[in-house]
Scaffold this motif. Structure first.
Motif, mmCIF file in Angstrom:
data_model
loop_
_atom_site.group_PDB
_atom_site.id
_atom_site.type_symbol
_atom_site.label_atom_id
_atom_site.label_comp_id
_atom_site.label_asym_id
_atom_site.label_seq_id
_atom_site.Cartn_x
_atom_site.Cartn_y
_atom_site.Cartn_z
ATOM 1 N N MET A 22 37.110 47.054 34.501
ATOM 2 C CA MET A 22 37.040 48.447 34.026
ATOM 3 C C MET A 22 36.971 49.400 35.219
ATOM 4 N N LEU A 23 36.145 49.037 36.193
ATOM 5 C CA LEU A 23 35.959 49.928 37.346
ATOM 6 C C LEU A 23 37.232 49.999 38.189
ATOM 7 N N GLN A 24 37.886 48.860 38.347
ATOM 8 C CA GLN A 24 39.136 48.872 39.115
ATOM 9 C C GLN A 24 40.205 49.704 38.405
ATOM 10 N N ALA A 25 40.309 49.531 37.091
ATOM 11 C CA ALA A 25 41.300 50.296 36.327
ATOM 12 C C ALA A 25 40.997 51.789 36.423
ATOM 13 N N GLN A 26 39.704 52.098 36.366
ATOM 14 C CA GLN A 26 39.308 53.511 36.469
ATOM 15 C C GLN A 26 39.698 54.077 37.840
ATOM 16 N N GLN A 27 39.409 53.297 38.864
ATOM 17 C CA GLN A 27 39.657 53.762 40.228
ATOM 18 C C GLN A 27 41.145 53.985 40.481
ATOM 19 N N GLU A 28 41.991 53.133 39.934
ATOM 20 C CA GLU A 28 43.422 53.300 40.215
ATOM 21 C C GLU A 28 44.177 53.953 39.058
ATOM 22 N N PHE A 29 43.427 54.540 38.133
ATOM 23 C CA PHE A 29 44.063 55.085 36.923
ATOM 24 C C PHE A 29 45.084 56.185 37.235
ATOM 25 N N CYS A 30 44.723 57.133 38.082
ATOM 26 C CA CYS A 30 45.598 58.282 38.349
ATOM 27 C C CYS A 30 46.555 58.024 39.507
ATOM 28 N N ASP A 31 46.220 57.065 40.337
ATOM 29 C CA ASP A 31 47.032 56.830 41.535
ATOM 30 C C ASP A 31 47.005 55.340 41.841
ATOM 31 N N TRP A 32 48.023 54.655 41.377
ATOM 32 C CA TRP A 32 48.056 53.204 41.580
ATOM 33 C C TRP A 32 48.605 52.878 42.972
ATOM 34 N N HIS A 33 47.760 52.295 43.801
ATOM 35 C CA HIS A 33 48.159 51.804 45.128
ATOM 36 C C HIS A 33 48.917 52.851 45.952
ATOM 37 N N GLY A 34 48.439 54.090 45.897
ATOM 38 C CA GLY A 34 49.022 55.134 46.731
ATOM 39 C C GLY A 34 50.382 55.645 46.276
ATOM 40 N N THR A 35 50.789 55.305 45.077
ATOM 41 C CA THR A 35 52.093 55.787 44.586
ATOM 42 C C THR A 35 52.008 57.227 44.083
ATOM 43 N N GLY A 36 50.772 57.707 43.825
ATOM 44 C CA GLY A 36 50.623 59.027 43.224
ATOM 45 C C GLY A 36 50.886 59.027 41.727
ATOM 46 N N PHE A 42 54.670 54.401 34.981
ATOM 47 C CA PHE A 42 55.708 53.533 35.548
ATOM 48 C C PHE A 42 56.792 53.179 34.539
ATOM 49 N N SER A 43 58.023 53.188 35.012
ATOM 50 C CA SER A 43 59.109 52.597 34.231
ATOM 51 C C SER A 43 58.859 51.097 34.149
ATOM 52 N N HIS A 44 59.027 50.536 32.960
ATOM 53 C CA HIS A 44 58.813 49.092 32.844
ATOM 54 C C HIS A 44 59.855 48.317 33.640
ATOM 55 N N ARG A 45 60.951 48.968 34.021
ATOM 56 C CA ARG A 45 61.972 48.273 34.810
ATOM 57 C C ARG A 45 61.914 48.600 36.301
ATOM 58 N N GLY A 46 60.975 49.472 36.668
ATOM 59 C CA GLY A 46 60.850 49.842 38.088
ATOM 60 C C GLY A 46 60.166 48.744 38.896
ATOM 61 N N LYS A 47 60.207 48.904 40.234
ATOM 62 C CA LYS A 47 59.706 47.806 41.075
ATOM 63 C C LYS A 47 58.187 47.658 40.989
ATOM 64 N N ASP A 48 57.466 48.773 40.782
ATOM 65 C CA ASP A 48 56.004 48.652 40.735
ATOM 66 C C ASP A 48 55.553 47.887 39.492
ATOM 67 N N PHE A 49 56.110 48.279 38.335
ATOM 68 C CA PHE A 49 55.675 47.549 37.144
ATOM 69 C C PHE A 49 56.191 46.116 37.158
ATOM 70 N N THR A 50 57.380 45.912 37.691
ATOM 71 C CA THR A 50 57.900 44.539 37.784
ATOM 72 C C THR A 50 56.927 43.668 38.588
ATOM 73 N N ALA A 51 56.398 44.243 39.676
ATOM 74 C CA ALA A 51 55.447 43.476 40.494
ATOM 75 C C ALA A 51 54.178 43.168 39.692
ATOM 76 N N ILE A 52 53.693 44.159 38.947
ATOM 77 C CA ILE A 52 52.488 43.951 38.117
ATOM 78 C C ILE A 52 52.749 42.864 37.075
ATOM 79 N N ALA A 53 53.902 42.957 36.416
ATOM 80 C CA ALA A 53 54.229 42.021 35.331
ATOM 81 C C ALA A 53 54.387 40.602 35.867
ATOM 82 N N GLU A 54 55.078 40.479 36.987
ATOM 83 C CA GLU A 54 55.319 39.131 37.539
ATOM 84 C C GLU A 54 54.023 38.500 38.030
#
Ligand SMILES: *Cc1c(COP(=O)(O)O)cnc(C)c1O
Length: 364
Positions: A22-36, A42-54
């Motif tokens: 919960m705390l990690q999700a909260q911390q990166e909720f507005c800005d995931w890994h510096g992407t802003g 995220f697009s489900h077909r973009g590289k960031d979500f693809t990395a999360i999904a894989e």
């Protein structure tokens, strides 16, 4: 998000998530890994979500040691939607449903809409306690079924197999909604494993399906909707349509958390310690009782009854005042139920036992 007192969610589902997640999700909720951007953006077909999904899929594969000839699907809809998808994909002549409670019965009713189902009621009364029948008593069924469906842990009754059935091994289809990732399993014994996410995995509305690839190639009726067709879902990496991206991401964080804690072996160890403590307390106290025979008792969902049921409302009210939430039993069973999934800390169980002990003292 500091809390002045601990509040524990004992609900059967949606269940609590690990605090760290919960705390990690909260911390990166507005800005995931510096992407802003948020994962929600995220697009489900973009590289960031693809990395999360894989990564989520790989972590689940590592945790359950899923062989490479199995596909892992992240499906929209709850476990109940799989009750329909399974017969639509795999029921050709007849299937066996071994039922030990409400969810197995529901899966059966749904499957009966699509064809011939042989349903075995595998529960019995053993000295006043509910128990799972010895397999010898129903194994007269021949093994010529398309698949054999069962529910390793029945969430509502609090009934769990201490040893799985043996009939139809290899073509087992199992609803693991309320026990997945709580102990090691041998995936190769199953043709398909499915689980709604909201108990041991993540948010409601997502389900995980693990299916052996040779089953995906089986011919199926052209009428099977694309989103319920496991081969379509597999071919499209679960992205035939827009998947529930945020739920998928949270599931991935939970998988990472389980890995960091020591994997499913560690989850099993903790589940044993948690559930043993509560059963021992209930059994040693004449104020409460659990109606399940010891060998069939669930490690995840523990129903208990106050011997004086007129105290139910005041028990629940005072429990909430102590931060012990959602202990009311399912309407079909009554009494109380404490669900102790992976994310429930030992401190939560100890708080519950301390409260129950005090409540018994004060109301004898
Ligand atoms: C909760 C549960 C379900 C239903 O899940 P939904 O996501 O609400 O459809 C099915 N089977 C079992 C064993 C469950 O615990």
């Amino acid at each position: 998000m500091t809390q002045t007192r601990s509040v524990y969610n004992f609900s059967a589902g949606p269940a609590m998530l690990p605090r760290e997640v919960m705390l990690q999700a909260q911390q990166e909720f507005c800005d995931w890994h510096g992407t802003g951007l948020s994962v929600l953006d995220f697009s489900h077909r973009g590289k960031d979500f693809t990395a999360i999904a894989e990564r989520a899929e790989q972590d689940l594969r590592d945790l359950l040691k899923i062989p490479s000839d199995y596909s892992v699907l992240f499906c929209p809809g709850g476990a109940s939607l799989q009750f329909s998808a399974i017969p639509m994909n795999f029921l050709r002549s007849k299937a066996l449903y071994i039922n030990t409670g409400v969810w197995g019965d529901k899966a059966t009713q749904e499957a009966q809409k699509f064809g011939d189902i042989v349903a075995v009621d595998a529960l019995t009364e053993d000295q006043g306690n509910t128990a799972i029948l010895d397999e010898a008593q129903w194994s007269q069924y021949e093994d010529d079924f398309d698949y054999v469906h069962f529910t390793p842990n029945e969430t509502i009754g609090g009934v769990e197999y201490s040893a799985l059935p043996t009939i139809g091994k290899g073509k087992w289809v199992a609803d693991m909604s309320s026990c997945i990732l709580s102990q090691p399993i041998n995936v190769s014994d199953f043709a398909l494993i499915y689980a709604g996410a909201q108990k041991n995995i993540g948010p409601a509305g997502l389900s995980i399906v693990i299916v052996r690839n040779d089953w995906l190639d089986r011919p199926r009726p052209a009428t099977v909707p694309s989103l319920l067709d496991y081969s379509v879902m597999a071919k499209n990496q679960s992205m035939y349509n827009t998947p529930p991206t945020y739920a998928w991401y949270l599931a991935g964080l939970v998988f990472q958390w389980i890995k960091a804690q020591g994997g499913v072996e560690e989850m099993a160890e903790r589940a044993n310690i948690r559930s043993r403590a509560l059963y021992q307390f209930i059994d040693s106290n004449d104020f409460y009782r659990n109606p399940i025979a010891p060998l069939s008792r669930s490690r995840m969902n523990i129903p208990f009854i106050l011997n004086d049921e007129s105290l139910n409302d005041v028990f629940l009210q005072q429990a909430e005042q102590h931060g012990l939430m959602y202990l009311k039993g399912h309407r079909s069973v009554g009494g109380m139920r404490a669900s102790l999934y992976n994310a429930m800390p030992q401190a939560g169980v100890e708080a519950l036992i301390a409260f129950m002990d005090k409540f018994a003292e004060q109301n004898r």
